[in-house]
Enzyme design. Structure first.
Site, PDB file in Angstrom:
ATOM      1  N   LYS A  14       0.143  -3.281  -7.038  1.00 10.08           N
ATOM      2  CA  LYS A  14       0.190  -1.930  -7.619  1.00 10.08           C
ATOM      3  C   LYS A  14       1.302  -1.815  -8.664  1.00 10.08           C
ATOM      4  O   LYS A  14       1.104  -1.223  -9.718  1.00 10.08           O
ATOM      5  CB  LYS A  14       0.403  -0.873  -6.517  1.00 10.08           C
ATOM      6  CG  LYS A  14      -0.696  -0.848  -5.468  1.00 10.08           C
ATOM      7  CD  LYS A  14      -0.500   0.290  -4.462  1.00 10.08           C
ATOM      8  CE  LYS A  14       0.735   0.146  -3.605  1.00 10.08           C
ATOM      9  NZ  LYS A  14       0.658  -0.909  -2.568  1.00 10.08           N
ATOM     10  N   ARG A  89       0.104   8.106   1.002  1.00 15.85           N
ATOM     11  CA  ARG A  89      -0.077   7.058   2.003  1.00 15.85           C
ATOM     12  C   ARG A  89      -0.539   7.618   3.332  1.00 15.85           C
ATOM     13  O   ARG A  89      -0.725   6.867   4.279  1.00 15.85           O
ATOM     14  CB  ARG A  89       1.268   6.374   2.226  1.00 15.85           C
ATOM     15  CG  ARG A  89       1.393   4.978   1.643  1.00 15.85           C
ATOM     16  CD  ARG A  89       2.815   4.509   1.940  1.00 15.85           C
ATOM     17  NE  ARG A  89       3.014   3.114   1.837  1.00 15.85           N
ATOM     18  CZ  ARG A  89       3.482   2.480   0.762  1.00 15.85           C
ATOM     19  NH1 ARG A  89       3.702   3.137  -0.358  1.00 15.85           N
ATOM     20  NH2 ARG A  89       3.700   1.190   0.805  1.00 15.85           N
ATOM     21  N   ARG A 128       7.353 -12.916  -2.702  1.00 16.15           N
ATOM     22  CA  ARG A 128       8.129 -11.872  -3.381  1.00 16.15           C
ATOM     23  C   ARG A 128       9.497 -11.704  -2.724  1.00 16.15           C
ATOM     24  O   ARG A 128      10.494 -11.491  -3.412  1.00 16.15           O
ATOM     25  CB  ARG A 128       7.344 -10.548  -3.342  1.00 16.15           C
ATOM     26  CG  ARG A 128       7.995  -9.430  -4.142  1.00 16.15           C
ATOM     27  CD  ARG A 128       7.066  -8.249  -4.319  1.00 16.15           C
ATOM     28  NE  ARG A 128       7.019  -7.402  -3.145  1.00 16.15           N
ATOM     29  CZ  ARG A 128       6.207  -6.336  -3.019  1.00 16.15           C
ATOM     30  NH1 ARG A 128       5.377  -6.021  -3.982  1.00 16.15           N
ATOM     31  NH2 ARG A 128       6.221  -5.608  -1.934  1.00 16.15           N
ATOM     32  N   ARG A 134      14.130  -8.033  -1.574  1.00 18.32           N
ATOM     33  CA  ARG A 134      13.727  -6.913  -0.719  1.00 18.32           C
ATOM     34  C   ARG A 134      13.698  -7.361   0.739  1.00 18.32           C
ATOM     35  O   ARG A 134      12.919  -8.237   1.103  1.00 18.32           O
ATOM     36  CB  ARG A 134      12.345  -6.411  -1.136  1.00 18.32           C
ATOM     37  CG  ARG A 134      12.411  -5.323  -2.193  1.00 18.32           C
ATOM     38  CD  ARG A 134      11.030  -4.872  -2.582  1.00 18.32           C
ATOM     39  NE  ARG A 134      10.270  -4.265  -1.500  1.00 18.32           N
ATOM     40  CZ  ARG A 134       9.114  -3.641  -1.668  1.00 18.32           C
ATOM     41  NH1 ARG A 134       8.601  -3.559  -2.878  1.00 18.32           N
ATOM     42  NH2 ARG A 134       8.483  -3.120  -0.647  1.00 18.32           N
ATOM     43  N   ARG A 146       3.986  -3.356   8.295  1.00 19.67           N
ATOM     44  CA  ARG A 146       3.532  -2.585   7.125  1.00 19.67           C
ATOM     45  C   ARG A 146       2.019  -2.685   6.959  1.00 19.67           C
ATOM     46  O   ARG A 146       1.357  -1.705   6.604  1.00 19.67           O
ATOM     47  CB  ARG A 146       4.242  -3.064   5.863  1.00 19.67           C
ATOM     48  CG  ARG A 146       5.662  -2.499   5.758  1.00 19.67           C
ATOM     49  CD  ARG A 146       6.570  -3.415   4.983  1.00 19.67           C
ATOM     50  NE  ARG A 146       6.209  -3.537   3.587  1.00 19.67           N
ATOM     51  CZ  ARG A 146       6.546  -4.589   2.833  1.00 19.67           C
ATOM     52  NH1 ARG A 146       7.220  -5.582   3.331  1.00 19.67           N
ATOM     53  NH2 ARG A 146       6.196  -4.609   1.565  1.00 19.67           N
TER      54      ARG A 146
HETATM   55  P1  ADP Z   1       4.762  -1.993  -0.620  1.00 21.12           P
HETATM   56  O1  ADP Z   1       5.017  -3.214  -1.370  1.00 21.12           O
HETATM   57  O2  ADP Z   1       4.924  -2.182   0.858  1.00 21.12           O
HETATM   58  O3  ADP Z   1       3.514  -1.261  -0.990  1.00 21.12           O
HETATM   59  P2  ADP Z   1       6.458   0.208  -1.608  1.00 21.12           P
HETATM   60  O4  ADP Z   1       7.495  -0.213  -2.560  1.00 21.12           O
HETATM   61  O5  ADP Z   1       5.342   1.048  -2.105  1.00 21.12           O
HETATM   62  O6  ADP Z   1       5.989  -1.101  -0.909  1.00 21.12           O
HETATM   63  O7  ADP Z   1       7.124   0.979  -0.363  1.00 21.12           O
HETATM   64  C1  ADP Z   1       8.172   0.409   0.381  1.00 21.12           C
HETATM   65  C2  ADP Z   1       8.398   1.248   1.639  1.00 21.12           C
HETATM   66  O8  ADP Z   1       8.801   2.584   1.264  1.00 21.12           O
HETATM   67  C3  ADP Z   1       7.195   1.436   2.552  1.00 21.12           C
HETATM   68  O9  ADP Z   1       7.030   0.360   3.455  1.00 21.12           O
HETATM   69  C4  ADP Z   1       7.564   2.753   3.258  1.00 21.12           C
HETATM   70  O10 ADP Z   1       8.508   2.535   4.285  1.00 21.12           O
HETATM   71  C5  ADP Z   1       8.254   3.542   2.159  1.00 21.12           C
HETATM   72  N1  ADP Z   1       7.292   4.397   1.421  1.00 21.12           N
HETATM   73  C6  ADP Z   1       6.858   4.216   0.152  1.00 21.12           C
HETATM   74  N2  ADP Z   1       5.980   5.158  -0.196  1.00 21.12           N
HETATM   75  C7  ADP Z   1       5.831   5.956   0.886  1.00 21.12           C
HETATM   76  C8  ADP Z   1       5.029   7.099   1.191  1.00 21.12           C
HETATM   77  N3  ADP Z   1       4.191   7.624   0.279  1.00 21.12           N
HETATM   78  N4  ADP Z   1       5.143   7.672   2.419  1.00 21.12           N
HETATM   79  C9  ADP Z   1       5.977   7.171   3.329  1.00 21.12           C
HETATM   80  N5  ADP Z   1       6.739   6.089   3.134  1.00 21.12           N
HETATM   81  C10 ADP Z   1       6.674   5.482   1.935  1.00 21.12           C
END
Ligand code: ADP
Length: 190
Positions: A14, A89, A128, A134, A146
């Site tokens: 994404k 989400r 990654r 991260r 996750r």
């Molecule tokens: P990923 O690579 O897991 O898609 P993101 O960078 O989008 O990672 O998100 C990292 C973390 O931030 C998620 O695992 C969650 O804990 C938190 N997070 C991100 N977006 C949301 C959301 N819309 N609602 C709740 N938690 C979120």
């Protein structure tokens, strides 16, 4: 305005595709994960709270995430549109986003969903984790959590947009530029 939800499991690509899409379509990119990470780096109260969930692979609570997202949407001056990346989400977040956009006289035009199978996601996230630093990408237990949270809480968001005829699935495995072209084709034909 052109408002797009870019959807997909952790590691689907994404972030990579958002960067290309905002450049081409001049949209505002709102990545909740990036905003949380910026807050963690800055040591804000929101960052401390978010970190306690992110480190465990859990979602940050809806009310916190929705409030933060709404304030970011409100900050944009005269946007051509938004790419929502990592949001919504949960079904509650999807409903809140509809309400927020409706209050601004606009709506989500489509959900573009990057489809990638789980085995490939696990591989990508571990790779990654090696160069992004991260923490949530370095621990296989957190990665699995996750993916499980995605399947349980985030997958219903697909049905939410399917019911509105807005869901468009795109194969997320292959050349980055090839996937990008498929996304653009969906946008251009809308
Ligand atoms: P990923 O690579 O897991 O898609 P993101 O960078 O989008 O990672 O998100 C990292 C973390 O931030 C998620 O695992 C969650 O804990 C938190 N997070 C991100 N977006 C949301 C959301 N819309 N609602 C709740 N938690 C979120």
């Amino acid at each position: 305005m052109l408002n797009i939800v870019l959807f997909g499991p952790p590691g689907a690509g994404k972030g990579t595709q958002s960067a290309k899409l905002i450049e081409k379509y001049q949209l505002v990119h709102l990545s909740t994960g990036d905003i949380f990470r910026a807050n963690i780096k800055g040591g804000t109260e929101l960052g401390v709270l978010a970190k306690s969930y992110i480190d465990k692979g859990q979602l940050v609570p809806d009310e916190v995430t929705i409030g933060m997202l709404a304030s970011e949407v409100n900050k944009a001056t005269d946007p051509k549109g938004f790419i929502f990346d990592g949001f919504p989400r949960t079904s509650a977040q999807a409903a809140a986003l509809d309400e927020l956009l409706q209050s601004k006289g606009t709506s989500i035009h489509m959900m573009l969903a990057l489809e990638v199978e789980e085995e490939e996601l696990r591989k990508r996230l571990l790779i990654r984790g090696k160069d992004s630093g991260r923490a949530d990408d370095q621990d296989p237990v957190v990665i699995q959590k996750r993916i499980d949270v995605y399947n349980a809480e985030t997958m219903p968001v697909k049905d939410y947009y399917s019911a509105q005829n807005k869901y468009k699935g795109i194969q997320g495995i292959g050349e980055i530029d090839h996937i990008f072209a498929a996304l653009c084709a969906e946008i251009d034909q809308a």
